[in-house]
Design an enzyme around this catalytic site. Structure first.
Site, PDB file in Angstrom:
ATOM      1  N   GLU A 253       9.084 -18.191  10.859  1.00 14.62           N
ATOM      2  CA  GLU A 253       9.026 -16.739  10.991  1.00 14.62           C
ATOM      3  C   GLU A 253       8.853 -16.380  12.472  1.00 14.62           C
ATOM      4  O   GLU A 253       8.172 -17.096  13.213  1.00 14.62           O
ATOM      5  CB  GLU A 253       7.855 -16.195  10.186  1.00 14.62           C
TER       6      GLU A 253
ATOM      7  N   LYS B  89      11.598  -9.565   3.828  1.00 17.46           N
ATOM      8  CA  LYS B  89      10.222  -9.879   3.423  1.00 17.46           C
ATOM      9  C   LYS B  89       9.633  -8.758   2.574  1.00 17.46           C
ATOM     10  O   LYS B  89       9.608  -7.598   2.972  1.00 17.46           O
ATOM     11  CB  LYS B  89       9.363 -10.106   4.668  1.00 17.46           C
TER      12      LYS B  89
ATOM     13  N   CYS C  48       6.238 -16.245   4.694  1.00 18.73           N
ATOM     14  CA  CYS C  48       4.823 -16.195   5.068  1.00 18.73           C
ATOM     15  C   CYS C  48       3.897 -15.584   4.003  1.00 18.73           C
ATOM     16  O   CYS C  48       3.563 -16.246   3.036  1.00 18.73           O
ATOM     17  CB  CYS C  48       4.692 -15.468   6.406  1.00 18.73           C
TER      18      CYS C  48
END
Length: 271
Positions: free
Chosen positions: A41, A114, A154
């Site tokens: 990321e 995301k 993440c």
């Protein structure tokens, strides 16, 4: 079997420097036989301020970062899962934190924005991604030679319902920039849990070290097998984690412990 690689970086506020580092590490991974390469990321930029990412945001299909990823996939003849890059959001003053998957011809195979945005406040540490990022709203997977690969980024790791919604995957990828505080406490536990409960491999590429902006990330890029065993790991600093995806192992584990077939409660939510 397919050899895969997770790239670990300690990205800086200098995009050119990060591009050079990514090129070097991706080339190392491909020359070592990896066919699927995962970047972390925020690999192109760990800025001095949260808003720095807005200055390098690209439109889908256009821009230096996307051209770089496509060119590298094509020249190395590999699949590259491009960690995350900032793409322009329809919301003023924000970006989408996006994973793009490039096939060996350099074409985009999948795009994932995301879904879960990190927020953490403890003492001097304070992060609120929603200030500069627009959340995605779709579950995304991509078909590969080894089967379905589920895309996440993440903080998504803390939400098991996202992974259930992907269906049965051979591999889940988690490009990340976990903070040192949260990574030390939860990183390995969460990754191993996602591998065990979904009976698939998990490949996580992380930021790992002390950054120019003062932030410290946890690192520990890792490949975990469907039984929850760590196959390969890198604690801190730049480098590459390698390992093989054994589809026979996935099948054997699912046959001996058919937990996925034993489910009684089905997930719902994101499309």
């Amino acid at each position: 079997m397919m050899k895969v690689a997770a790239i670990q970086m300690v990205s800086t506020p200098d995009v050119k420097e990060n591009l050079a580092t990514a090129k070097r590490l991706l080339t190392t991974a491909a020359e070592s036989g990896a066919e699927l390469l995962l970047l972390p990321e925020y690999w192109p930029l760990m800025g001095m301020q949260e808003t720095d990412k807005l200055n390098i945001a690209e439109s889908p299909g256009h821009g230096e970062l996307q051209n770089f990823l496509g060119d590298m996939a094509r020249s190395l003849n590999v699949c590259i899962i491009g960690g995350s890059i900032p793409l322009r959001s329809p919301v003023e003053g924000k970006v989408l934190n996006t994973t793009l998957v490039f096939d060996a011809q350099g074409k985009v195979d999948a795009c994932y924005d995301k879904v879960h945005l990190f927020g953490f406040h403890k003492g001097a540490e304070s992060y609120e991604e929603s200030r500069t990022i627009t959340a995605g709203d779709k579950v995304v997977t991509v078909e590969t030679r080894i089967g379905r690969v589920g895309l996440s980024i993440c903080y998504d790791l803390r939400f098991p319902e996202l992974y259930r919604a992907m269906g049965e995957c051979a591999l889940i990828v988690v490009p990340s920039a976990f903070t040192y505080t949260t990574g030390q406490a939860h990183w390995e536990i969460l990754l191993r849990a996602r591998a065990i409960e979904n009976q698939c491999y998990v490949l996580a590429a992380a930021q790992g070290g002390k950054h120019v902006n003062g932030r410290r990330t946890w690192g520990h890029s890792v490949l975990i097998d469907p039984w929850g065993k760590i196959v390969s790991e890198l604690a801190e600093g730049e480098g590459v984690v390698f390992g093989d995806i054994d589809t026979n192992l996935i099948q054997n584990i699912r046959e001996s412990l058919p937990a996925l077939r034993h489910r009684r409660i089905q997930s719902s939510g994101l499309s």
